[in-house]
Write an enzyme that holds these catalytic residues in place. Structure first.
Site, PDB file in Angstrom:
ATOM      1  N   ARG A 160      -2.266  13.985  15.283  1.00  0.00           N
ATOM      2  CA  ARG A 160      -2.367  15.413  14.945  1.00  0.00           C
ATOM      3  C   ARG A 160      -1.921  16.280  16.121  1.00  0.00           C
ATOM      4  O   ARG A 160      -1.243  17.297  15.931  1.00  0.00           O
ATOM      5  CB  ARG A 160      -3.815  15.745  14.558  1.00  0.00           C
TER       6      ARG A 160
ATOM      7  N   SER B 298     -15.781  -5.338 -16.773  1.00  0.00           N
ATOM      8  CA  SER B 298     -14.616  -6.126 -17.125  1.00  0.00           C
ATOM      9  C   SER B 298     -14.034  -5.646 -18.456  1.00  0.00           C
ATOM     10  O   SER B 298     -14.769  -5.226 -19.350  1.00  0.00           O
ATOM     11  CB  SER B 298     -15.004  -7.603 -17.236  1.00  0.00           C
TER      12      SER B 298
ATOM     13  N   LYS C 227     -19.886  -8.442 -17.017  1.00  0.00           N
ATOM     14  CA  LYS C 227     -19.315  -8.917 -15.750  1.00  0.00           C
ATOM     15  C   LYS C 227     -19.112  -7.725 -14.819  1.00  0.00           C
ATOM     16  O   LYS C 227     -18.623  -6.692 -15.218  1.00  0.00           O
ATOM     17  CB  LYS C 227     -17.983  -9.611 -16.006  1.00  0.00           C
TER      18      LYS C 227
ATOM     19  N   ASN D  90     -17.241  -6.442 -11.561  1.00  0.00           N
ATOM     20  CA  ASN D  90     -16.127  -6.699 -10.659  1.00  0.00           C
ATOM     21  C   ASN D  90     -16.174  -5.763  -9.453  1.00  0.00           C
ATOM     22  O   ASN D  90     -16.605  -4.610  -9.582  1.00  0.00           O
ATOM     23  CB  ASN D  90     -14.799  -6.501 -11.399  1.00  0.00           C
TER      24      ASN D  90
ATOM     25  N   ARG E 102      22.015  16.415  11.829  1.00  0.00           N
ATOM     26  CA  ARG E 102      21.197  16.375  10.622  1.00  0.00           C
ATOM     27  C   ARG E 102      21.779  15.322   9.698  1.00  0.00           C
ATOM     28  O   ARG E 102      22.963  15.358   9.376  1.00  0.00           O
ATOM     29  CB  ARG E 102      21.176  17.756   9.941  1.00  0.00           C
TER      30      ARG E 102
END
Length: 256
Positions: free
Chosen positions: A63, A150, A156, A158, A189
């Site tokens: 920065r 799932s 299930k 995940n 350029r």
């Protein structure tokens, strides 16, 4: 970068919480995905935290390196007469940027450095996500994290935050390579090389931010299964407590 700084501080805060809470929690260390020597979960999390703090510091340095681009048709400020330097400095002040010593249309190293720093941050988040997914897997089950359903198996759970982090990092890496491995810029350029940055850099930022957000959400939900994690350890880990103290002190310094 300021928004991303806040996000990384939130992620680091969750990691620091885990380090402090579980610095003495026995855990089996793994190398090449095989049991190695005992460690602690706090030490594992300290490794995540140290890397994250490094990225925070790096992005803050990036920065400070951002400078305004104003040079006129060929970079020599000729369009502004004798006031070229003053005009550049005034614009830089207005935009909150530094004033360059000379125009940099053909020097893309600042943008490449920024893209690389962002990509490294996203990849660290993805690495933490992979560690978390493995530790939460059915066969290891030493931790639990919030799950996502799932699409084909009811009930299930995940590790969707890890999935999000890895996917976001993949996108970030692909976009960053457009910049870091892009064509060189010709003369005052170039013809297209630096124009590609305009599409790629927003994706780099988006991928990094998404990976940071995913892992912050994930770590906030992380619960250690102490019996399972400690039950695999047969001897005490030999860890100098000053190592963890040093990481936590670094966190306090960076987060101020």
């Amino acid at each position: 970068l300021e928004i991303l700084d806040s996000g990384l501080l939130a992620a680091a805060g969750e990691m620091a919480r885990l380090v402090a809470a579980h610095r003495d929690q026995p855990q089996m260390g793994r190398t090449f995905l095989q049991h190695a020597r005992p460690t602690t979960f706090g030490f594992t999390a300290a490794g995540w935290l140290d890397a994250t703090l490094g990225h925070l510091t790096d992005l803050r340095q990036q920065r400070s390196k951002l400078v305004v681009q104003l040079g006129g048709p060929v970079g020599n400020l000729s369009e502004y007469g004798e006031k070229g330097v003053e005009v550049t400095e005034a614009l830089a002040t207005r935009l909150g940027l530094a004033a360059p010593a000379i125009a940099w249309h053909s020097d893309r190293s600042r943008i490449a450095g920024l893209a690389a720093a962002l990509e490294g941050t996203a990849r660290t988040m993805a690495r933490v996500g992979i560690d978390v997914a493995l530790l939460a897997s059915t066969d290891i089950a030493e931790i639990s994290v919030r799950g996502g359903g799932s699409s084909s198996m009811a009930g299930k759970q995940n590790p969707m935050d890890s999935v999000r982090a890895v996917a976001a990092a993949e996108i970030c890496t692909a976009a960053a390579q457009v910049i870091t491995a892009g064509r060189l810029t010709e003369m005052e350029r170039g013809i297209g090389g630096w124009h590609a940055e305009w599409g790629a850099l927003p994706l780099v930022f988006q991928g990094t931010a998404a990976a940071v957000e995913a892992m912050t959400d994930c770590l906030a939900s992380l619960q250690v299964r102490s019996d399972t994690m400690g039950g695999r350890v047969k001897s005490e880990a030999q860890i100098d407590p000053r190592l963890i103290d040093r990481i936590l002190a670094n966190y306090e310094a960076v987060s101020k």
